[in-house]
Design an enzyme around this catalytic site. Structure first.
Site, PDB file in Angstrom:
ATOM      1  CB  CYS A 187      -8.452  -3.128  -7.984  1.00  0.00           C
ATOM      2  SG  CYS A 187      -8.330  -1.367  -8.342  1.00  0.00           S
ATOM      3  CG  HIS A 208       0.116   6.060  -0.837  1.00  0.00           C
ATOM      4  ND1 HIS A 208      -1.037   6.467  -1.465  1.00  0.00           N
ATOM      5  CD2 HIS A 208      -0.266   5.599   0.388  1.00  0.00           C
ATOM      6  CE1 HIS A 208      -2.079   6.263  -0.651  1.00  0.00           C
ATOM      7  NE2 HIS A 208      -1.638   5.722   0.471  1.00  0.00           N
ATOM      8  CG  HIS A 258      -6.306   6.073   0.359  1.00  0.00           C
ATOM      9  ND1 HIS A 258      -6.259   7.041   1.324  1.00  0.00           N
ATOM     10  CD2 HIS A 258      -5.240   5.260   0.584  1.00  0.00           C
ATOM     11  CE1 HIS A 258      -5.215   6.826   2.106  1.00  0.00           C
ATOM     12  NE2 HIS A 258      -4.573   5.751   1.675  1.00  0.00           N
ATOM     13  CB  CYS A 308      -8.118  -2.293  -4.249  1.00  0.00           C
ATOM     14  SG  CYS A 308      -6.628  -1.525  -4.927  1.00  0.00           S
ATOM     15  CG  HIS A 330      -1.791   1.167   1.395  1.00  0.00           C
ATOM     16  ND1 HIS A 330      -3.130   1.140   1.077  1.00  0.00           N
ATOM     17  CD2 HIS A 330      -1.544   2.429   1.844  1.00  0.00           C
ATOM     18  CE1 HIS A 330      -3.669   2.338   1.318  1.00  0.00           C
ATOM     19  NE2 HIS A 330      -2.720   3.136   1.783  1.00  0.00           N
ATOM     20  CD  GLU A 331       1.617   3.706   3.717  1.00  0.00           C
ATOM     21  OE1 GLU A 331       1.739   4.719   2.999  1.00  0.00           O
ATOM     22  OE2 GLU A 331       0.678   3.575   4.523  1.00  0.00           O
TER      23      GLU A 331
HETATM   24 ZN   LIG Z   1      -2.725   5.161   2.130  1.00  0.00          ZN
HETATM   25 ZN   LIG Z   2      -7.640  -0.148  -6.502  1.00  0.00          ZN
END
Ligand SMILES: [Zn+2]
Ligand SMILES: [Zn+2]
Length: 202
Positions: free
Chosen positions: A189, A158, A164, A170, A154-155
């Site tokens: 996703c 970014h 987001h 996702c 996730h990070e």
């Molecule tokens: Zn985030």
């Molecule tokens: Zn997504």
């Protein structure tokens, strides 16, 4: 043509290593590699630990008022280490670290957002920080590994330009609590996978 390989450098800090770290690196590699089926660019990833042993927790990070560590000094550490590693890589005629991720075990607090956090990243930047501190709650080792991989992916997502995502499964969906973390997958996703952006020069 030479293969376009991007090195994702992992910097363990504090009590971080062993199987958890290895599985996190494998998981990160797999998630980004899987995303490439939705990309026209042929980018390959390498995920590696870039320091021999876990680094010390930055001394300035502890906030005695909160009883937590501030996340900001961990970004400072990431920048310092990346600069040193990059110098060596360039001397060896190799490309710089594409992204740098600090992974630590101490629970972190963001002074900017005034909340405790699982991690944080510079959007479209080079640095990300993730902590397993709050991910450990009520978790067996397999759950902790899974949560750690999700937050790292996730990070790093970014840092490659993603915001987001409203798709709850996702990896880029926002996790406000562990329920959210456990409810999402470690993968992007198709829309997020296709939107990952790769600078030609960094
Ligand atoms: Zn985030
Ligand atoms: Zn997504």
């Amino acid at each position: 043509m030479e293969r376009d390989v991007r090195l994702l450098g992992i910097i363990p800090v504090g009590n971080m290593g062993g199987e958890l770290l290895l599985e996190a690196m494998n998981g990160i590699h797999d998630a980004f590699s899987a995303a490439m089926q939705y990309q026209d660019d042929a980018v390959f990833f390498q995920c590696a630990q870039v320091v021999d042993r876990p680094m010390n927790i930055p001394k300035t990070a502890y906030n005695s008022e909160k009883g937590l560590h501030s996340i900001e000094p961990f970004f400072g550490l990431s920048r310092e280490v990346k600069e040193i590693i990059d110098r060596t890589l360039v001397q060896q005629g190799r490309r710089k670290l594409y992204k740098s991720l600090v992974l630590t075990d101490v629970p972190l607090y963001s002074n900017v957002f005034n909340i405790s956090v699982y991690g944080e990243a510079d959007v479209n930047g080079s640095h990300a920080v993730v902590s397993t501190g709050l991910l450990k709650r009520g978790a067996r080792q397999t759950t902790l590994k899974e949560r750690t991989i999700k937050e790292c992916v996730h990070e790093l997502g970014h840092t490659m330009g993603l915001r987001h995502c409203s798709t709850s499964t996702c990896v880029m969906s926002l996790s406000s609590d562990l329920y959210d973390v456990d409810g999402k997958s470690r993968h992007f996703c198709p829309a997020c996978a296709g939107a990952l952006s790769f600078d030609a020069v960094w």
